[in-house]
Design an enzyme around this catalytic site. Sequence first.
Site, PDB file in Angstrom:
ATOM      1  CB  CYS A  89      -0.880   0.054   1.242  1.00 15.28           C
ATOM      2  SG  CYS A  89      -1.399  -1.543   1.868  1.00 15.28           S
ATOM      3  CD  GLU A 151      -3.948   6.414   1.189  1.00  9.45           C
ATOM      4  OE1 GLU A 151      -2.732   6.596   1.367  1.00  9.45           O
ATOM      5  OE2 GLU A 151      -4.465   5.273   1.117  1.00  9.45           O
TER       6      GLU A 151
END
Length: 234
Positions: A89, A151
């Site tokens: 990630c 995000e």
Amino acid sequence: MADAAADANMDAVQRRLMFEDECILVDENDNVVGHDTKYNCHLMEKIESENLLHRAFSVFLFNSKYELLLQQRSSTKVTFPLVWTNTCCSHPLYRESELITENALGVRNAAQRKLLDELGIPAEDVPVDQFIPLGRMLYKAPSDGKWGEHELDYLLFIVRDVSVHPNPDEVADVKYVNREQLREIVSQADGGGGIHLSPWFRLVVDNFLFKWWDHVESGTLNEAVDMNTIHKLI
């Protein structure tokens, strides 16, 4: 003063990345609106006051037995240390090769870079054209009061047998799991069993992962692609 002291005690590698890496700022429709340091993009004060939203990606790498590679984030990570999460990630950076929007090529380039940085997976093990972007989600998640995430996350799937050599600055542990083992991990996390999952991974697990896993096993991932929708999971 307390914040300054905390920053001074930050792991040297993580501190360098926080100030050198420039994340791509986007609006809620994923249009690029600027760039800022990884440090500023993860300060909850900035996220809330300036509505800073940055582009990110989450890689889900499966081996030929259709087991998913998980990682436990390093104890020195600024956000969500020691939590378990999907394979990798991170963020595409504000640089030409990672700003390419066509077929999400910039994000796929960034994923290949970070798989090497974090897990020591050679680029030839994960060719850029083998990543399948399945969808996008928008989420917000505080970490510890000071830090957090906001995000627009590209969800990338890839099925490859790879060589893994974790970087201890980034990764504390790794493991491959099948569906049943992942369900057990989720159950342990829900039951306070000492396992913690990253919020973005949990959102993917709860909303998408198991139905997409069917496509992984049947070789039909392209049928699951939906890059037109941005799932707002806030």
